[in-house]
Design a protein around this motif. Structure first.
Motif, PDB file in Angstrom:
ATOM      1  N   ILE A 270      20.344  29.774 -24.852  1.00 29.77           N
ATOM      2  CA  ILE A 270      19.635  28.986 -23.845  1.00 29.77           C
ATOM      3  C   ILE A 270      20.588  28.556 -22.743  1.00 29.77           C
ATOM      4  N   ASP A 271      20.169  28.784 -21.498  1.00 32.07           N
ATOM      5  CA  ASP A 271      20.927  28.339 -20.338  1.00 32.07           C
ATOM      6  C   ASP A 271      20.134  27.242 -19.646  1.00 32.07           C
ATOM      7  N   PHE A 272      20.831  26.471 -18.833  1.00 36.57           N
ATOM      8  CA  PHE A 272      20.181  25.314 -18.228  1.00 36.57           C
ATOM      9  C   PHE A 272      20.397  25.252 -16.727  1.00 36.57           C
ATOM     10  N   ALA A 273      19.399  24.681 -16.050  1.00 32.82           N
ATOM     11  CA  ALA A 273      19.590  24.249 -14.674  1.00 32.82           C
ATOM     12  C   ALA A 273      18.857  22.920 -14.548  1.00 32.82           C
ATOM     13  N   ALA A 274      19.400  22.001 -13.750  1.00 31.82           N
ATOM     14  CA  ALA A 274      18.821  20.663 -13.643  1.00 31.82           C
ATOM     15  C   ALA A 274      17.998  20.489 -12.368  1.00 31.82           C
ATOM     16  N   ASP A 275      17.978  21.509 -11.502  1.00 30.48           N
ATOM     17  CA  ASP A 275      17.137  21.421 -10.298  1.00 30.48           C
ATOM     18  C   ASP A 275      16.594  22.806  -9.962  1.00 30.48           C
ATOM     19  N   GLY A 276      15.585  22.817  -9.108  1.00 30.50           N
ATOM     20  CA  GLY A 276      14.860  24.051  -8.819  1.00 30.50           C
ATOM     21  C   GLY A 276      15.703  25.130  -8.159  1.00 30.50           C
ATOM     22  N   ARG A 277      16.511  24.727  -7.173  1.00 30.15           N
ATOM     23  CA  ARG A 277      17.285  25.718  -6.438  1.00 30.15           C
ATOM     24  C   ARG A 277      18.269  26.480  -7.321  1.00 30.15           C
ATOM     25  N   SER A 278      19.018  25.734  -8.144  1.00 28.01           N
ATOM     26  CA  SER A 278      19.991  26.434  -8.994  1.00 28.01           C
ATOM     27  C   SER A 278      19.276  27.200 -10.096  1.00 28.01           C
ATOM     28  N   GLY A 279      18.112  26.689 -10.544  1.00 28.74           N
ATOM     29  CA  GLY A 279      17.333  27.417 -11.535  1.00 28.74           C
ATOM     30  C   GLY A 279      16.877  28.764 -11.001  1.00 28.74           C
ATOM     31  N   LEU A 280      16.386  28.759  -9.764  1.00 26.30           N
ATOM     32  CA  LEU A 280      15.924  30.006  -9.137  1.00 26.30           C
ATOM     33  C   LEU A 280      17.081  30.993  -9.009  1.00 26.30           C
ATOM     34  N   ALA A 281      18.225  30.499  -8.541  1.00 25.15           N
ATOM     35  CA  ALA A 281      19.387  31.377  -8.362  1.00 25.15           C
ATOM     36  C   ALA A 281      19.799  32.001  -9.695  1.00 25.15           C
TER      37      ALA A 281
ATOM     38  N   PRO B 107      16.157  35.834 -17.446  1.00 24.81           N
ATOM     39  CA  PRO B 107      16.000  35.503 -18.866  1.00 24.81           C
ATOM     40  C   PRO B 107      14.774  36.195 -19.460  1.00 24.81           C
ATOM     41  N   ASP B 108      14.647  36.162 -20.787  1.00 25.46           N
ATOM     42  CA  ASP B 108      13.429  36.686 -21.429  1.00 25.46           C
ATOM     43  C   ASP B 108      12.243  35.785 -21.115  1.00 25.46           C
ATOM     44  N   VAL B 109      12.515  34.477 -21.061  1.00 26.62           N
ATOM     45  CA  VAL B 109      11.482  33.501 -20.723  1.00 26.62           C
ATOM     46  C   VAL B 109      12.112  32.396 -19.880  1.00 26.62           C
ATOM     47  N   LEU B 110      11.410  32.002 -18.833  1.00 22.92           N
ATOM     48  CA  LEU B 110      11.845  30.873 -18.018  1.00 22.92           C
ATOM     49  C   LEU B 110      10.956  29.681 -18.351  1.00 22.92           C
ATOM     50  N   VAL B 111      11.559  28.604 -18.823  1.00 21.13           N
ATOM     51  CA  VAL B 111      10.820  27.370 -19.074  1.00 21.13           C
ATOM     52  C   VAL B 111      11.087  26.464 -17.882  1.00 21.13           C
ATOM     53  N   LEU B 112      10.030  26.166 -17.144  1.00 21.47           N
ATOM     54  CA  LEU B 112      10.187  25.561 -15.832  1.00 21.47           C
ATOM     55  C   LEU B 112       9.427  24.245 -15.746  1.00 21.47           C
ATOM     56  N   ASP B 113      10.141  23.174 -15.497  1.00 20.67           N
ATOM     57  CA  ASP B 113       9.491  21.878 -15.320  1.00 20.67           C
ATOM     58  C   ASP B 113       8.798  21.857 -13.963  1.00 20.67           C
ATOM     59  N   LEU B 114       7.623  21.229 -13.919  1.00 25.02           N
ATOM     60  CA  LEU B 114       6.890  21.173 -12.645  1.00 25.02           C
ATOM     61  C   LEU B 114       7.545  20.177 -11.689  1.00 25.02           C
ATOM     62  N   GLY B 115       7.863  18.988 -12.191  1.00 24.77           N
ATOM     63  CA  GLY B 115       8.451  17.957 -11.335  1.00 24.77           C
ATOM     64  C   GLY B 115       9.969  18.042 -11.358  1.00 24.77           C
ATOM     65  N   LEU B 116      10.538  18.599 -10.296  1.00 24.63           N
ATOM     66  CA  LEU B 116      11.993  18.778 -10.225  1.00 24.63           C
ATOM     67  C   LEU B 116      12.486  18.225  -8.890  1.00 24.63           C
ATOM     68  N   PRO B 117      13.701  17.721  -8.846  1.00 24.16           N
ATOM     69  CA  PRO B 117      14.232  17.239  -7.572  1.00 24.16           C
ATOM     70  C   PRO B 117      14.437  18.397  -6.599  1.00 24.16           C
ATOM     71  N   GLY B 118      14.195  18.145  -5.326  1.00 23.94           N
ATOM     72  CA  GLY B 118      14.405  19.169  -4.297  1.00 23.94           C
ATOM     73  C   GLY B 118      13.269  20.172  -4.283  1.00 23.94           C
ATOM     74  N   MET B 119      13.480  21.307  -4.909  1.00 22.50           N
ATOM     75  CA  MET B 119      12.476  22.368  -4.927  1.00 22.50           C
ATOM     76  C   MET B 119      11.679  22.242  -6.225  1.00 22.50           C
TER      77      MET B 119
END
Ligand code: CA
Length: 233
Positions: A36-47, A54-66
């Protein structure tokens, strides 16, 4: 194309601004041998999702920034493959959930959720996109060959054409999530929805072909939402 006896190892990317959730989910996935890898905001998650899909992206709806919806949209536009996305939403954000599907999420979970449920959904999603190949969809005993347009259940070809077959394909492509009535109506009658209840007779034909010859029904009505396939049937 049977379900593998052992659960496959997943590479999951979790984009979530809550440190507590990142820690608890990270511990659970790693304890089961998943990466499992992590990102704490939308922009870095997208990058990260674009550079190492990944095989699956688990994406929080409410994120800072994007926010999650914009990440989802951008990923669908920019990624060179279909990355399964499971959206995490707060309770009572039904509108956002539906918007999430329009933006291209494959499934969702409402917070607070059981971590085990999230893991099961991630496995189901990765399997749905991994099993077989691009033109073959397998969900439990159901198989749909997108090229020939033939659907079969437990090896028996199903006598389905036209709109009932289209409905089945939509349900299979959306599995494990439910497809709403309005999604079906929009997709099947994009110009003008016919008067009265146009879905009723087509769903009847679908049930006759898909479920009647078998012991357990696959087509499930999800009260207040729409319809889904039950892979355990
Ligand atoms: Ca959040």
């Amino acid at each position: 194309m049977n379900t593998p006896a052992k659960s496959p190892t997943l590479r999951v990317l979790l984009v979530e601004d809550s440190l507590a959730l990142r820690q608890s989910l990270g511990a659970l996935f790693e304890s089961r041998g998943h990466q499992i890898d992590f990102a704490a905001d939308g922009r870095s998650g997208l990058a990260l999702a674009l550079s190492e899909p990944p095989d699956v992206l688990v994406l929080d709806l409410g994120l800072p920034g994007m926010d999650g919806l914009r990440v989802c949209q951008a990923l669908r536009e920019q990624a060179d493959r279909h990355i399964p996305i499971l959206m995490l939403t707060a309770r009572d954000q039904v509108e956002d959930k539906l918007a999430g599907f329009t933006a291209g999420a494959d499934d969702y979970l409402v917070k607070p959720f059981a971590a085990e449920e999230l893991m099961a959904r991630c496995l189901a999603l990765s399997q749905r996109h991994r099993v077989g190949n691009a033109y073959r969809l397998q969900i439990g005993s159901l198989c749909i060959d997108r090229r020939s347009g033939i659907a079969s259940r437990a090896g028996q070809a199903l006598d389905l054409q036209g709109i009932p077959l289209k409905i089945l394909r939509m349900l299979a492509e959306s599995w494990p999530r439910a497809v709403t009535r309005s999604e079906l109506l929009r997709e099947l009658w994009p110009d003008e929805v016919p008067a009265s209840d146009p879905l009723r007779s087509h769903l009847y034909l679908l049930r006759q072909a898909l479920d009647r010859p078998f012991e357990k029904p696959m087509l499930r009505t999800v009260h207040g939402i729409g319809f889904a396939l039950d892979e355990r049937a």
